[in-house]
Design a protein around this motif. Structure first.
Motif, PDB file in Angstrom:
ATOM      1  N   PHE A  72      -0.403   4.538   5.897  1.00 29.41           N
ATOM      2  CA  PHE A  72      -0.950   3.778   4.817  1.00 29.41           C
ATOM      3  C   PHE A  72       0.172   2.794   4.266  1.00 29.41           C
ATOM      4  O   PHE A  72       1.142   3.202   4.070  1.00 29.41           O
ATOM      5  N   VAL A  73      -0.256   1.726   3.835  1.00 26.98           N
ATOM      6  CA  VAL A  73       0.640   0.752   3.199  1.00 26.98           C
ATOM      7  C   VAL A  73       0.083   0.525   1.828  1.00 26.98           C
ATOM      8  O   VAL A  73      -1.018   0.255   1.242  1.00 26.98           O
ATOM      9  N   ALA A  74       0.926   0.849   0.766  1.00 25.33           N
ATOM     10  CA  ALA A  74       0.540   0.697  -0.556  1.00 25.33           C
ATOM     11  C   ALA A  74       0.910  -0.634  -1.217  1.00 25.33           C
ATOM     12  O   ALA A  74       1.571  -1.541  -0.643  1.00 25.33           O
TER      13      ALA A  74
END
Length: 74
Positions: A72-74
């Protein structure tokens, strides 16, 4: 980098993941289309060699050089 090659009279395209730079791939494709070489030769990251006759190339899509992100990329 991801390279996709469309081949004339073929419903499928060739997908190659290569360690070459976008500029190197572009130069090889330009030489093949201009008729300087009779074929386009690319080597993928696993060492497999792909050879496509220059006359059969319909299109070449050169992807970005950014590595694929995992998770996941924040």
């Amino acid at each position: 980098m991801d390279v996709r090659i469309g081949i004339q009279h073929s419903p499928r395209e060739l997908n190659i993941e290569t360690a070459a730079t976008a500029r190197d791939v572009e130069d090889l494709v330009a030489a093949a289309i201009a008729g300087t070489t009779a074929h386009l030769r690319l080597t993928d990251e696993k060492g497999s060699v792909f050879v496509v006759p220059s006359a059969s190339i319909a299109y070449v899509e050169i992807g970005g050089e950014e590595a694929r992100r995992i998770g996941f990329v924040a």
